[in-house]
Design a protein around this motif. Structure first.
Motif, mmCIF file in Angstrom:
data_model
loop_
_atom_site.group_PDB
_atom_site.id
_atom_site.type_symbol
_atom_site.label_atom_id
_atom_site.label_comp_id
_atom_site.label_asym_id
_atom_site.label_seq_id
_atom_site.Cartn_x
_atom_site.Cartn_y
_atom_site.Cartn_z
ATOM 1 N N ASP A 46 0.856 -1.188 0.000
ATOM 2 C CA ASP A 46 0.000 0.000 0.000
ATOM 3 C C ASP A 46 0.886 1.230 0.000
ATOM 4 O OD1 ASP A 46 -2.501 -1.411 0.183
ATOM 5 O OD2 ASP A 46 -1.955 -1.884 2.241
ATOM 6 N N VAL A 47 0.704 2.100 -0.979
ATOM 7 C CA VAL A 47 1.562 3.268 -1.132
ATOM 8 C C VAL A 47 0.886 4.474 -0.489
ATOM 9 C CG1 VAL A 47 2.797 4.739 -2.746
ATOM 10 C CG2 VAL A 47 2.421 2.327 -3.299
ATOM 11 N N PRO A 48 1.480 5.071 0.568
ATOM 12 C CA PRO A 48 0.893 6.270 1.180
ATOM 13 C C PRO A 48 0.785 7.408 0.176
ATOM 14 C CG PRO A 48 2.621 5.326 2.581
ATOM 15 C CD PRO A 48 2.700 4.619 1.255
ATOM 16 N N THR A 49 -0.147 8.313 0.424
ATOM 17 C CA THR A 49 -0.423 9.384 -0.537
ATOM 18 C C THR A 49 0.727 10.372 -0.674
ATOM 19 O OG1 THR A 49 -1.544 10.659 1.201
ATOM 20 C CG2 THR A 49 -2.913 9.233 -0.186
ATOM 21 N N ASP A 50 1.624 10.436 0.317
ATOM 22 C CA ASP A 50 2.727 11.393 0.239
ATOM 23 C C ASP A 50 3.963 10.798 -0.430
ATOM 24 O OD1 ASP A 50 3.069 9.678 2.434
ATOM 25 O OD2 ASP A 50 4.420 11.090 3.426
ATOM 26 N N LEU A 51 3.863 9.541 -0.872
ATOM 27 C CA LEU A 51 5.000 8.884 -1.511
ATOM 28 C C LEU A 51 4.618 8.438 -2.915
ATOM 29 C CD1 LEU A 51 6.228 6.592 1.426
ATOM 30 C CD2 LEU A 51 6.989 8.910 0.872
ATOM 31 N N VAL A 52 5.625 8.204 -3.725
ATOM 32 C CA VAL A 52 5.408 7.660 -5.067
ATOM 33 C C VAL A 52 6.311 6.450 -5.215
ATOM 34 C CG1 VAL A 52 7.099 9.254 -6.085
ATOM 35 C CG2 VAL A 52 5.414 8.151 -7.543
ATOM 36 N N TYR A 53 5.753 5.377 -5.793
ATOM 37 C CA TYR A 53 6.455 4.096 -5.903
ATOM 38 C C TYR A 53 6.450 3.656 -7.360
ATOM 39 C CZ TYR A 53 7.159 -0.998 -5.403
ATOM 40 O OH TYR A 53 7.597 -2.288 -5.516
ATOM 41 N N GLU A 54 7.630 3.349 -7.879
ATOM 42 C CA GLU A 54 7.757 2.875 -9.253
ATOM 43 C C GLU A 54 8.286 1.444 -9.232
ATOM 44 O OE1 GLU A 54 7.184 3.175 -13.259
ATOM 45 O OE2 GLU A 54 6.789 4.765 -11.802
ATOM 46 N N PRO A 55 7.403 0.447 -9.420
ATOM 47 C CA PRO A 55 7.876 -0.940 -9.438
ATOM 48 C C PRO A 55 8.685 -1.238 -10.694
ATOM 49 C CG PRO A 55 5.541 -0.838 -9.964
ATOM 50 C CD PRO A 55 5.951 0.560 -9.622
ATOM 51 N N LEU A 56 9.757 -1.999 -10.529
ATOM 52 C CA LEU A 56 10.659 -2.270 -11.650
ATOM 53 C C LEU A 56 10.828 -3.753 -11.947
ATOM 54 C CD1 LEU A 56 13.411 0.300 -10.685
ATOM 55 C CD2 LEU A 56 11.752 0.518 -12.517
ATOM 56 N N LEU A 95 2.036 -10.834 4.157
ATOM 57 C CA LEU A 95 1.462 -11.397 2.937
ATOM 58 C C LEU A 95 1.021 -12.847 3.155
ATOM 59 C CD1 LEU A 95 0.858 -11.164 -0.102
ATOM 60 C CD2 LEU A 95 3.205 -11.889 -0.533
ATOM 61 N N VAL A 96 1.864 -13.634 3.807
ATOM 62 C CA VAL A 96 1.518 -15.028 4.086
ATOM 63 C C VAL A 96 0.277 -15.091 4.960
ATOM 64 C CG1 VAL A 96 2.265 -17.123 5.288
ATOM 65 C CG2 VAL A 96 3.859 -15.908 3.777
ATOM 66 N N PRO A 141 0.161 -13.457 -4.858
ATOM 67 C CA PRO A 141 0.498 -12.509 -5.922
ATOM 68 C C PRO A 141 2.009 -12.325 -6.016
ATOM 69 C CG PRO A 141 -0.229 -11.336 -3.963
ATOM 70 C CD PRO A 141 -0.444 -12.802 -3.679
ATOM 71 N N ALA A 142 2.477 -11.966 -7.196
ATOM 72 C CA ALA A 142 3.897 -11.675 -7.372
ATOM 73 C C ALA A 142 4.266 -10.441 -6.555
ATOM 74 C CB ALA A 142 4.212 -11.453 -8.841
ATOM 75 N N ARG A 143 5.494 -10.413 -6.077
ATOM 76 C CA ARG A 143 6.005 -9.253 -5.337
ATOM 77 C C ARG A 143 6.783 -8.358 -6.291
ATOM 78 N NH1 ARG A 143 7.611 -10.244 0.006
ATOM 79 N NH2 ARG A 143 8.778 -8.298 -0.101
ATOM 80 N N SER A 144 6.519 -7.083 -6.222
ATOM 81 C CA SER A 144 7.306 -6.145 -7.022
ATOM 82 C C SER A 144 8.365 -5.488 -6.144
ATOM 83 C CB SER A 144 6.405 -5.072 -7.639
ATOM 84 O OG SER A 144 5.939 -4.174 -6.641
ATOM 85 N N TYR A 197 5.058 13.336 -12.442
ATOM 86 C CA TYR A 197 5.843 13.124 -11.226
ATOM 87 C C TYR A 197 5.022 13.292 -9.961
ATOM 88 C CZ TYR A 197 9.602 13.487 -7.864
ATOM 89 O OH TYR A 197 10.429 13.298 -6.771
ATOM 90 N N TYR A 198 3.956 14.060 -10.027
ATOM 91 C CA TYR A 198 3.161 14.323 -8.833
ATOM 92 C C TYR A 198 1.989 13.377 -8.699
ATOM 93 C CZ TYR A 198 5.986 18.451 -8.457
ATOM 94 O OH TYR A 198 7.058 19.289 -8.358
ATOM 95 N N GLU A 199 1.881 12.367 -9.569
ATOM 96 C CA GLU A 199 0.823 11.383 -9.416
ATOM 97 C C GLU A 199 1.061 10.548 -8.179
ATOM 98 O OE1 GLU A 199 0.403 8.763 -12.665
ATOM 99 O OE2 GLU A 199 -0.010 10.339 -14.117
ATOM 100 N N GLY A 200 0.000 9.908 -7.703
ATOM 101 C CA GLY A 200 0.164 8.937 -6.646
ATOM 102 C C GLY A 200 0.874 7.716 -7.164
ATOM 103 N N GLY A 201 1.550 6.998 -6.259
ATOM 104 C CA GLY A 201 2.291 5.814 -6.650
ATOM 105 C C GLY A 201 1.396 4.633 -6.895
ATOM 106 N N HIS A 202 1.984 3.602 -7.505
ATOM 107 C CA HIS A 202 1.272 2.348 -7.715
ATOM 108 C C HIS A 202 1.023 1.686 -6.378
ATOM 109 C CE1 HIS A 202 1.787 2.339 -12.068
ATOM 110 N NE2 HIS A 202 3.007 2.770 -11.853
ATOM 111 N N SER A 203 0.023 0.866 -6.312
ATOM 112 C CA SER A 203 -0.234 0.056 -5.136
ATOM 113 C C SER A 203 -0.309 -1.397 -5.570
ATOM 114 C CB SER A 203 -1.550 0.460 -4.446
ATOM 115 O OG SER A 203 -1.812 -0.387 -3.356
ATOM 116 N N GLU A 204 0.178 -2.263 -4.705
ATOM 117 C CA GLU A 204 0.158 -3.683 -5.004
ATOM 118 C C GLU A 204 -1.223 -4.280 -4.788
ATOM 119 O OE1 GLU A 204 3.065 -5.859 -6.065
ATOM 120 O OE2 GLU A 204 3.004 -3.854 -6.830
ATOM 121 N N ARG A 205 -2.131 -3.532 -4.144
ATOM 122 C CA ARG A 205 -3.469 -4.056 -3.895
ATOM 123 C C ARG A 205 -4.454 -3.400 -4.828
ATOM 124 N NH1 ARG A 205 -3.872 -4.502 2.695
ATOM 125 N NH2 ARG A 205 -2.190 -5.983 2.939
#
Length: 318
Positions: free
Chosen positions: A162-172, A215-216, A275-278, A310-318
């Motif tokens: 879960d990506v907090p609103t003040d952070l941005v996450y780019e899965p690679l 996760l488990v 689910p796969a982990r990023s 750049y100012y978009e919210g980050g991805h979330s794994e959920r």
């Protein structure tokens, strides 16, 4: 046709926006005035002019504090990156002029990321930017994001759900979850493996604060399958060693598996259940990376964070 009112502060929009942001942060006109070294009436006039131009009330009183209204919160989200960017411009400019031959870079990452994902990237970075002092902080994800928010680190590299609103996450990178067993274990060759089969055997898991444990637990709880934890221990190499010794079985990301594991442990894919982990890079939303951080991210993936707003919210794994 009536003309649009003109306000003197329009010649310098930064002042009222800075006054607004400081008031929102500190909850008080007087404290904002102290922080900006101006008088309280000056702050009040700037806030009033801003409200008149926008046609919205920006603050309301809650006890002894001023808190942003809904409109004020919206303006704060827009204005804060602008004000912070202008206020830090001289430092950022000096750092840019210095280039990458000096300075430091602090990165927070969990143990699996440091051990399995980062070595080659760090090696290439050190070859190209030997004068940059690079520090890797071994933390769990929650601690890493706390360090990021206080500017104690420049980047977090790891996995997020879960990506907090003040952070941005780019899965690679994406890695599948694997069941890890000692050779000869009853589940090693079992057909139609189920969660219930896994739950009957003691699991060796990392501490509860780590994403893998959560996760488990989530997957077993959602499927209403009971399970037991035989041992909690930190460090994936330790967990794999204990599995190889027959002390239990484990569930881990394929990022943790190496050629050295062949023969001593058996793995089975769990993509049917988990689910796969990023793994990727986390930054504070709206904060421009330093030249050192930019160079490190380019080692991972060119133009990272430039492929979308750049100012978009980050991805979330959920």
């Amino acid at each position: 046709m009536p003309s649009t009112p003109r306000f003197a502060y329009k010649a310098d929009r930064l002042k009222p926006l800075r006054a607004f942001c400081q008031t929102a942060r500190l909850g008080s006109v007087s404290r904002a005035a102290e922080a900006l070294y101006v008088s309280q009436p000056a702050i009040t006039l700037q806030l009033q002019a801003l409200e008149r131009e926008l046609g919205q009330k920006l603050f309301e009183r809650s006890g002894r504090r001023l808190v942003p209204t809904r409109a004020g919160e919206a303006l704060y989200e827009l204005a804060r990156p602008l004000v912070d960017g202008i206020d830090t411009l001289p430092t950022a400019f000096r750092n840019q002029l210095k280039g990458l031959d000096a300075g430091e870079l602090n990165i927070a990452a969990n143990s699996s990321t440091i051990l399995y994902l980062l070595p080659r990237i760090v090696e290439r970075f050190r070859e190209r930017h030997a004068d940059v002092r690079l520090s890797l902080h071994n933390t769990v994800s929650a601690d890493g994001t706390d360090l990021l928010r206080t500017d104690a680190v420049d980047l977090v590299v790891g996995s997020m759900h879960d990506v907090p609103t003040d952070l941005v996450y780019e899965p690679l990178h994406r890695f599948e979850q694997q069941l890890v067993l000692p050779p000869g274990h009853p589940l090693a060759d079992k057909d139609d493996l189920t969660l219930a089969d896994i739950g009957q055997h003691g699991l060796i898991l990392p501490p509860k604060r780590q994403i893998t444990w959560r996760l488990v637990d989530l997957v077993f709880q959602q499927n209403r399958v009971p399970y037991t934890v035989a041992l909690e221990v930190g460090g994936w190499e330790v967990i794999k060693q204990y599995v190889a010794m027959g002390m239990g079985i484990s569930i881990l990301s394929s990022i943790c598996l190496t050629e050295a594991d062949r023969g001593r442990i058996v793995t089975r894919p769990l993509d049917r259940f988990f689910p796969a982990r990023s793994y990727g890079v986390v930054m504070r939303k709206g904060k421009l990376p330093s030249p050192q951080a930019r160079a490190f991210m380019d080692m991972i993936h060119p133009d990272l964070f430039l492929r979308r707003d750049y100012y978009e919210g980050g991805h979330s794994e959920r």
